[in-house]
Design an enzyme around this catalytic site. Structure first.
Site, PDB file in Angstrom:
ATOM      1  N   TYR A  39      49.573  45.094  34.175  1.00  0.00           N
ATOM      2  CA  TYR A  39      48.390  43.911  34.004  1.00  0.00           C
ATOM      3  C   TYR A  39      48.592  43.180  33.074  1.00  0.00           C
ATOM      4  O   TYR A  39      48.395  41.771  33.071  1.00  0.00           O
ATOM      5  CB  TYR A  39      47.379  44.957  33.913  1.00  0.00           C
ATOM      6  CG  TYR A  39      45.905  44.382  34.059  1.00  0.00           C
ATOM      7  CD1 TYR A  39      45.542  43.952  35.161  1.00  0.00           C
ATOM      8  CD2 TYR A  39      45.146  43.968  32.898  1.00  0.00           C
ATOM      9  CE1 TYR A  39      44.379  43.437  35.426  1.00  0.00           C
ATOM     10  CE2 TYR A  39      43.902  43.375  33.206  1.00  0.00           C
ATOM     11  CZ  TYR A  39      43.542  43.115  34.356  1.00  0.00           C
ATOM     12  OH  TYR A  39      42.211  42.545  34.569  1.00  0.00           O
ATOM     13  N   LYS A  59      48.381  39.180  33.445  1.00  0.00           N
ATOM     14  CA  LYS A  59      47.516  38.125  32.602  1.00  0.00           C
ATOM     15  C   LYS A  59      47.999  36.923  31.929  1.00  0.00           C
ATOM     16  O   LYS A  59      47.659  35.951  31.673  1.00  0.00           O
ATOM     17  CB  LYS A  59      46.440  39.108  32.232  1.00  0.00           C
ATOM     18  CG  LYS A  59      45.426  39.637  33.268  1.00  0.00           C
ATOM     19  CD  LYS A  59      44.875  38.753  34.036  1.00  0.00           C
ATOM     20  CE  LYS A  59      43.891  39.665  35.104  1.00  0.00           C
ATOM     21  NZ  LYS A  59      43.207  38.740  36.118  1.00  0.00           N
TER      22      LYS A  59
END
Length: 246
Positions: free
Chosen positions: A153, A157
């Protein structure tokens, strides 16, 4: 026909995405919200059409390249070129790095990073012809700080923010802005189910001593989507109660 500003919001059936879609719908936009399932699309359609019948919900799975291309072509054919594109759809597949599978890594990168690429790929060309627009990508504090158990993640991002800066440079001369909003810990369905001890540990790291509200993220997105932000591009606005300052 409508004179409202057309906006596409991905991942709009709940949480931050729904708050963004409803905020834009109440501030002069015709909003098309997306979800990965028919039931999710129906839910956002019902919520948005309660604000204005011109709004709608559609099925879009940004992890599926073929479905994305088909759905967004249909969107452009039916509604025309959007003035605002909000890339909010995303997933998590948390695991400690040594236990993280290839599938967990690839699923998050494919949806949270490549999925945004697919949406922008479909939308940027007509926006360039239109010579105006605002793209707002929803990132996360985790892209800046990292977080144990979220290497996939965090990578997605952080990559999203780099992608945003690069795309912003390419399209700025055509009056198109590209920015990120990076939420901290926000009160959503996911945080509601956390144990109290975990919530207290999170709050101990937040100078404002509370979780953020989805509507506060929506306010930042709406600002970047507005004419007031036309000279802001390639930026990441952090909305995190002071968890990360820099």
């Amino acid at each position: 026909m409508t004179d409202k500003v057309l906006a596409l919001v991905t991942g709009a059936s709940r949480g931050i995405g729904r708050a963004v879609a409803e905020r834009l719908a109440r501030t002069g936009h015709k909003v098309i919200g997306t979800a990965t399932s028919e039931s999710g699309a129906a839910a956002i359609r019902e919520a948005l059409q309660a604000i204005d019948p011109a709004n709608d919900g559609i099925v879009l799975n940004i992890a599926d390249a073929a479905q994305t291309a088909e759905a967004l072509k249909a969107f452009l054919d039916q509604h025309g070129t959007p003035e605002v594109v909000v890339n909010n759809a995303g997933i998590t597949r948390d695991n400690l790095f040594l236990r993280m599978s290839d599938e967990e890594w690839e699923a998050v990168i494919n949806t949270n990073l490549s999925g945004v690429f697919r949406v922008c790929k479909a939308m940027v060309k007509p926006m360039l012809k239109q010579k105006s627009g605002a793209i707002v990508n929803v990132s996360s504090i985790i892209g800046t700080t990292g977080n144990a158990g979220q290497a996939n993640y965090a990578a997605a991002k952080a990559g999203l923010e780099g992608f945003t800066r690069s795309l912003a440079q390419e399209v700025a001369s055509r009056n198109i802005t590209v920015n990120c909003v990076a939420p901290g810990f926000i009160k959503t369905d996911m945080t509601d189910v956390l144990p109290e001890a975990q919530k207290e540990a999170i709050l101990a790291t937040v100078p404002c001593k509370r979780l953020g509200q989805a509507e506060e993220i929506a306010a930042a997105v709406a600002f970047l989507a507005s004419s007031d932000a036309k000279y802001i591009t390639g930026q990441t606005i952090h909305v995190n109660g002071g968890m990360n300052m820099g």
